[in-house]
Design a protein around this motif. Sequence first.
Motif, mmCIF file in Angstrom:
data_model
loop_
_atom_site.group_PDB
_atom_site.id
_atom_site.type_symbol
_atom_site.label_atom_id
_atom_site.label_comp_id
_atom_site.label_asym_id
_atom_site.label_seq_id
_atom_site.Cartn_x
_atom_site.Cartn_y
_atom_site.Cartn_z
ATOM 1 N N GLY A 12 0.835 -1.197 0.000
ATOM 2 C CA GLY A 12 0.000 0.000 0.000
ATOM 3 C C GLY A 12 0.870 1.247 0.000
ATOM 4 N N GLY A 17 0.223 2.692 4.190
ATOM 5 C CA GLY A 17 0.335 1.244 4.052
ATOM 6 C C GLY A 17 1.055 0.603 5.214
ATOM 7 N N VAL A 39 -5.811 -7.041 3.683
ATOM 8 C CA VAL A 39 -4.994 -5.919 3.215
ATOM 9 C C VAL A 39 -5.676 -4.584 3.497
ATOM 10 N N SER A 40 -7.000 -4.554 3.522
ATOM 11 C CA SER A 40 -7.715 -3.330 3.879
ATOM 12 C C SER A 40 -7.430 -2.947 5.323
ATOM 13 N N GLN A 43 -4.052 -1.227 6.110
ATOM 14 C CA GLN A 43 -3.844 0.148 5.670
ATOM 15 C C GLN A 43 -4.193 1.103 6.802
ATOM 16 N N ILE A 53 -9.907 1.053 -0.770
ATOM 17 C CA ILE A 53 -8.673 1.025 0.026
ATOM 18 C C ILE A 53 -7.800 -0.194 -0.288
ATOM 19 N N ALA A 54 -8.401 -1.273 -0.795
ATOM 20 C CA ALA A 54 -7.641 -2.496 -1.101
ATOM 21 C C ALA A 54 -6.970 -2.454 -2.467
ATOM 22 N N LEU A 56 -4.585 -0.549 -4.151
ATOM 23 C CA LEU A 56 -3.126 -0.486 -4.278
ATOM 24 C C LEU A 56 -2.424 -1.688 -3.647
ATOM 25 N N PRO A 57 -2.833 -2.144 -2.460
ATOM 26 C CA PRO A 57 -2.182 -3.350 -1.934
ATOM 27 C C PRO A 57 -2.389 -4.568 -2.827
ATOM 28 N N SER A 60 -0.159 -4.212 -5.805
ATOM 29 C CA SER A 60 1.227 -4.494 -5.424
ATOM 30 C C SER A 60 1.492 -5.987 -5.393
#
Length: 151
Positions: A12, A17, A39-40, A43, A53-54, A56-57, A60
């Motif tokens: 994140g 992140g 992953v949410s 953050q 919110i999930a 970008l993670p 990645s």
Amino acid sequence: MVKEPSGTFWLGPADSGTEVSMKDLEALPTDPEALRQKVSLMQKGGPVGEHDIALLPLASLIAELPAPAGVRSAAFRALAELPGVRRLGAVEGGEELLVQGGKHESRLVVDPETSQVIRTSWLPTATGGLTGTNRGLFIKLTTGWTDELPR
């Protein structure tokens, strides 16, 4: 001069992140919904612009982190379920995905044989940043394992 690797990665954005190790990546859930939730929760901030919110993670995990195959697979399936993500179809080298959020749109091309992102218009970086291209242009990605440190 060679800089020793830190052994950690950003999952994140750097400002919101979480820093994770290989052990952390290996321990992530392989169920898409459980992975999205995990992953949410990892953050510290909120959504990036209009995106979930999930986003970008998950991006990645599929584009630049050394995630295990089961985690990568779950990340692809979780990403596909996010609002604003849709499959555009076959293009040279793979399948194109469109990620829309408000006025912004990003594209990923995934090789279905290797499940690797081969081209993208944006990329989360290992230090938690985000880099991108102008509309219509792509960043070509090549990934692999090595035993040698960069020079």
